[in-house]
Design a protein around this motif. Sequence first.
Motif, PDB file in Angstrom:
ATOM      1  N   GLU A  14     -28.270   0.682   5.147  1.00  0.00           N
ATOM      2  CA  GLU A  14     -28.242   2.044   5.679  1.00  0.00           C
ATOM      3  C   GLU A  14     -26.805   2.451   5.988  1.00  0.00           C
ATOM      4  N   ASP A  17     -26.972   6.838   9.742  1.00  0.00           N
ATOM      5  CA  ASP A  17     -28.408   6.880  10.019  1.00  0.00           C
ATOM      6  C   ASP A  17     -29.099   7.644   8.905  1.00  0.00           C
ATOM      7  N   ALA A  18     -30.004   6.965   8.195  1.00  0.00           N
ATOM      8  CA  ALA A  18     -30.768   7.637   7.142  1.00  0.00           C
ATOM      9  C   ALA A  18     -31.653   8.712   7.763  1.00  0.00           C
ATOM     10  N   SER A  40     -31.326   0.042  10.801  1.00  0.00           N
ATOM     11  CA  SER A  40     -31.807  -0.083  12.178  1.00  0.00           C
ATOM     12  C   SER A  40     -32.571   1.156  12.596  1.00  0.00           C
ATOM     13  N   ASP A  46     -36.675   7.490  15.693  1.00  0.00           N
ATOM     14  CA  ASP A  46     -35.809   7.364  14.516  1.00  0.00           C
ATOM     15  C   ASP A  46     -36.642   6.816  13.356  1.00  0.00           C
ATOM     16  N   ASP A  48     -36.341   6.206   9.137  1.00  0.00           N
ATOM     17  CA  ASP A  48     -35.394   6.178   8.025  1.00  0.00           C
ATOM     18  C   ASP A  48     -36.160   6.278   6.710  1.00  0.00           C
TER      19      ASP A  48
HETATM   20 CA   LIG Z   1     -31.794   4.509  11.318  1.00  0.00          CA
END
Ligand SMILES: [Ca+2]
Length: 214
Positions: A14, A17-18, A40, A46, A48
Amino acid sequence: MGFTTSALAGSYTEVGDAGQLLGTAQSTVGTGALTDIFGSVSDVHDVDLYLINITNFAAFSASTVNSGTDAFLDTQLFLLTTSGKAVCANDNSGGGFQSLLGAGSCGSSLGNGQYLLGIGSGFYDPVDANNVLLFAPNNGQESVRGPNSAFALAGYTDNGAFDPNFGAYDIKLTGAAAVSAVPEPATVALMLGGLAICGLSASRRQRSSTKTSV
Ligand SMILES: [Ca+2]
Ligand SMILES: [Ca+2]
Protein backbone atom coordinates in the motif's frame (compact mmCIF):
# COMPACT_ATOMS: atom_id res chain seq x y z
CA MET A 1 -0.48 5.92 -8.47
CA GLY A 2 3.18 6.12 -9.31
CA PHE A 3 6.27 4.01 -9.48
CA THR A 4 7.67 3.42 -6.03
CA THR A 5 10.16 1.23 -4.25
CA SER A 6 7.18 -0.77 -2.96
CA ALA A 7 6.66 -2.34 -6.38
CA LEU A 8 8.67 -5.51 -5.85
CA ALA A 9 8.14 -8.64 -7.88
CA GLY A 10 5.46 -10.84 -6.32
CA SER A 11 4.21 -8.36 -3.79
CA TYR A 12 2.57 -4.97 -3.63
CA THR A 13 2.66 -2.62 -0.67
CA GLU A 14 0.00 0.00 0.00
CA VAL A 15 1.26 3.46 -0.94
CA GLY A 16 0.07 5.94 1.68
CA ASP A 17 -3.54 4.94 2.30
CA ALA A 18 -5.47 3.12 -0.41
CA GLY A 19 -8.92 4.60 -0.98
CA GLN A 20 -12.18 2.83 -0.24
CA LEU A 21 -14.36 3.86 -3.20
CA LEU A 22 -14.18 2.99 -6.89
CA GLY A 23 -12.43 6.20 -7.88
CA THR A 24 -9.75 5.95 -5.20
CA ALA A 25 -8.81 2.25 -5.35
CA GLN A 26 -5.11 1.57 -5.61
CA SER A 27 -3.96 -0.19 -8.77
CA THR A 28 -1.42 -2.93 -8.08
CA VAL A 29 2.01 -2.84 -9.69
CA GLY A 30 4.37 -5.80 -9.91
CA THR A 31 5.90 -8.54 -11.96
CA GLY A 32 4.75 -12.14 -12.23
CA ALA A 33 2.26 -13.70 -9.83
CA LEU A 34 0.91 -11.35 -7.16
CA THR A 35 1.43 -13.34 -3.96
CA ASP A 36 1.06 -10.68 -1.25
CA ILE A 37 -0.48 -7.27 -0.67
CA PHE A 38 0.94 -5.54 2.39
CA GLY A 39 -0.79 -2.59 4.04
CA SER A 40 -2.55 -1.40 7.14
CA VAL A 41 -6.01 -0.67 8.44
CA SER A 42 -5.56 2.56 10.37
CA ASP A 43 -8.91 2.50 12.17
CA VAL A 44 -12.28 0.77 12.11
CA HIS A 45 -13.44 3.04 9.25
CA ASP A 46 -10.40 2.51 7.02
CA VAL A 47 -11.10 0.21 4.07
CA ASP A 48 -8.47 -0.36 1.38
CA LEU A 49 -9.47 -1.25 -2.17
CA TYR A 50 -6.97 -2.75 -4.63
CA LEU A 51 -7.38 -3.31 -8.34
CA ILE A 52 -5.95 -6.73 -9.11
CA ASN A 53 -5.85 -9.02 -12.11
CA ILE A 54 -7.30 -12.47 -11.50
CA THR A 55 -5.43 -14.78 -13.83
CA ASN A 56 -7.15 -18.01 -12.74
CA PHE A 57 -10.57 -17.42 -11.19
CA ALA A 58 -11.06 -21.08 -10.18
CA ALA A 59 -7.76 -21.04 -8.29
CA PHE A 60 -8.14 -17.53 -6.91
CA SER A 61 -7.81 -17.16 -3.15
CA ALA A 62 -7.16 -14.30 -0.75
CA SER A 63 -6.31 -14.77 2.91
CA THR A 64 -5.26 -12.76 5.94
CA VAL A 65 -4.95 -15.94 8.04
CA ASN A 66 -1.19 -15.58 8.53
CA SER A 67 1.37 -14.17 10.92
CA GLY A 68 1.88 -11.09 8.72
CA THR A 69 -1.55 -9.87 9.80
CA ASP A 70 -1.78 -8.47 13.32
CA ALA A 71 -3.58 -11.01 15.51
CA PHE A 72 -6.01 -8.42 16.88
CA LEU A 73 -6.87 -6.90 13.51
CA ASP A 74 -10.37 -8.24 12.79
CA THR A 75 -10.21 -8.25 9.01
CA GLN A 76 -12.93 -8.62 6.41
CA LEU A 77 -12.07 -9.42 2.78
CA PHE A 78 -14.41 -8.83 -0.13
CA LEU A 79 -14.24 -9.06 -3.89
CA LEU A 80 -16.06 -6.70 -6.25
CA THR A 81 -16.27 -6.38 -10.02
CA THR A 82 -14.56 -3.30 -11.45
CA SER A 83 -17.99 -1.65 -11.57
CA GLY A 84 -18.33 -2.19 -7.81
CA LYS A 85 -20.80 -5.11 -7.80
CA ALA A 86 -20.55 -7.72 -5.06
CA VAL A 87 -18.88 -11.07 -5.75
CA CYS A 88 -17.97 -12.58 -2.38
CA ALA A 89 -16.94 -11.67 1.16
CA ASN A 90 -15.65 -13.29 4.33
CA ASP A 91 -15.15 -11.96 7.84
CA ASN A 92 -13.74 -14.77 9.95
CA SER A 93 -12.05 -18.06 9.21
CA GLY A 94 -10.46 -20.85 11.20
CA GLY A 95 -11.86 -19.74 14.55
CA GLY A 96 -10.01 -16.42 14.49
CA PHE A 97 -10.69 -12.86 13.38
CA GLN A 98 -8.83 -13.17 10.10
CA SER A 99 -10.42 -13.82 6.73
CA LEU A 100 -10.29 -16.31 3.87
CA LEU A 101 -11.76 -16.31 0.38
CA GLY A 102 -10.72 -19.85 -0.49
CA ALA A 103 -10.15 -21.20 -3.99
CA GLY A 104 -13.54 -21.92 -5.54
CA SER A 105 -15.49 -20.18 -2.76
CA CYS A 106 -16.42 -17.20 -4.93
CA GLY A 107 -18.37 -19.27 -7.46
CA SER A 108 -17.48 -20.19 -10.99
CA SER A 109 -19.71 -17.96 -13.08
CA LEU A 110 -17.19 -15.17 -13.47
CA GLY A 111 -14.08 -15.21 -15.62
CA ASN A 112 -10.52 -14.00 -15.36
CA GLY A 113 -9.77 -10.30 -15.50
CA GLN A 114 -9.63 -7.25 -13.28
CA TYR A 115 -11.44 -7.12 -9.94
CA LEU A 116 -11.39 -4.97 -6.84
CA LEU A 117 -10.22 -6.63 -3.65
CA GLY A 118 -11.25 -4.87 -0.45
CA ILE A 119 -9.95 -5.22 3.08
CA GLY A 120 -11.34 -3.51 6.13
CA SER A 121 -12.70 -4.16 9.58
CA GLY A 122 -15.23 -6.92 10.16
CA PHE A 123 -17.39 -4.23 11.80
CA TYR A 124 -17.70 -2.06 8.69
CA ASP A 125 -19.70 -3.39 5.73
CA PRO A 126 -19.92 -2.16 2.12
CA VAL A 127 -23.31 -0.81 1.02
CA ASP A 128 -24.92 0.46 -2.18
CA ALA A 129 -26.38 3.93 -2.81
CA ASN A 130 -29.59 2.92 -0.99
CA ASN A 131 -27.60 1.87 2.08
CA VAL A 132 -28.40 -1.79 1.36
CA LEU A 133 -25.64 -4.25 2.30
CA LEU A 134 -23.70 -5.43 -0.76
CA PHE A 135 -23.26 -8.84 0.85
CA ALA A 136 -25.48 -11.01 3.04
CA PRO A 137 -25.47 -9.83 6.68
CA ASN A 138 -22.20 -10.51 8.45
CA ASN A 139 -22.91 -11.53 12.06
CA GLY A 140 -19.29 -12.60 12.47
CA GLN A 141 -19.88 -15.62 10.28
CA GLU A 142 -17.21 -17.92 9.00
CA SER A 143 -19.04 -18.54 5.72
CA VAL A 144 -18.16 -16.88 2.44
CA ARG A 145 -21.11 -14.60 1.71
CA GLY A 146 -22.46 -13.85 -1.74
CA PRO A 147 -24.23 -10.78 -3.16
CA ASN A 148 -27.15 -9.21 -1.28
CA SER A 149 -27.52 -6.18 -3.54
CA ALA A 150 -27.22 -6.07 -7.33
CA PHE A 151 -26.06 -2.46 -7.18
CA ALA A 152 -22.62 -0.94 -6.92
CA LEU A 153 -20.55 0.05 -3.92
CA ALA A 154 -21.38 3.55 -2.71
CA GLY A 155 -20.18 3.57 0.90
CA TYR A 156 -19.96 1.64 4.16
CA THR A 157 -21.94 1.17 7.34
CA ASP A 158 -21.16 0.08 10.89
CA ASN A 159 -22.71 -3.30 11.60
CA GLY A 160 -22.86 -2.88 15.36
CA ALA A 161 -20.67 -2.19 18.32
CA PHE A 162 -17.00 -2.21 17.55
CA ASP A 163 -13.71 -2.09 19.34
CA PRO A 164 -10.65 -0.13 18.31
CA ASN A 165 -9.54 -2.13 15.34
CA PHE A 166 -6.38 -1.40 13.43
CA GLY A 167 -3.08 -2.94 12.39
CA ALA A 168 -0.92 -4.27 9.60
CA TYR A 169 -2.08 -6.94 7.17
CA ASP A 170 -0.64 -9.34 4.65
CA ILE A 171 -3.19 -10.52 2.08
CA LYS A 172 -1.82 -13.74 0.61
CA LEU A 173 -3.10 -14.43 -2.91
CA THR A 174 -3.21 -17.24 -5.42
CA GLY A 175 -4.41 -17.04 -9.03
CA ALA A 176 -3.67 -13.31 -9.24
CA ALA A 177 -1.26 -10.86 -10.84
CA ALA A 178 -0.66 -7.14 -10.55
CA VAL A 179 -2.53 -4.89 -12.97
CA SER A 180 0.57 -3.21 -14.37
CA ALA A 181 4.22 -4.14 -14.64
CA VAL A 182 7.08 -2.49 -12.79
CA PRO A 183 8.53 0.16 -15.15
CA GLU A 184 11.86 -0.75 -16.72
CA PRO A 185 14.82 1.21 -15.31
CA ALA A 186 15.33 2.93 -18.69
CA THR A 187 11.71 4.15 -18.65
CA VAL A 188 12.11 5.47 -15.12
CA ALA A 189 15.27 7.34 -16.14
CA LEU A 190 13.45 8.94 -19.08
CA MET A 191 10.53 9.96 -16.84
CA LEU A 192 12.85 11.46 -14.23
CA GLY A 193 14.70 13.34 -16.98
CA GLY A 194 11.38 14.76 -18.18
CA LEU A 195 10.51 15.89 -14.68
CA ALA A 196 13.89 17.64 -14.32
CA ILE A 197 13.29 19.58 -17.55
CA CYS A 198 9.84 20.62 -16.31
CA GLY A 199 11.49 21.91 -13.17
CA LEU A 200 13.60 24.42 -15.10
CA SER A 201 11.25 27.31 -15.15
CA ALA A 202 12.06 30.59 -16.74
CA SER A 203 12.47 33.42 -14.34
CA ARG A 204 10.13 36.27 -14.60
CA ARG A 205 11.21 39.80 -14.90
CA GLN A 206 9.58 41.87 -12.32
CA ARG A 207 8.32 45.16 -13.54
CA SER A 208 7.81 48.05 -11.28
CA SER A 209 5.87 51.11 -12.11
CA THR A 210 6.72 54.39 -10.61
CA LYS A 211 4.04 56.62 -9.38
CA THR A 212 4.31 60.30 -9.05
CA SER A 213 3.09 61.47 -5.72
CA VAL A 214 0.95 64.57 -5.75
CA1 LIG B 1 -5.07 1.67 4.69
CA1 LIG C 1 -12.80 -10.73 10.74
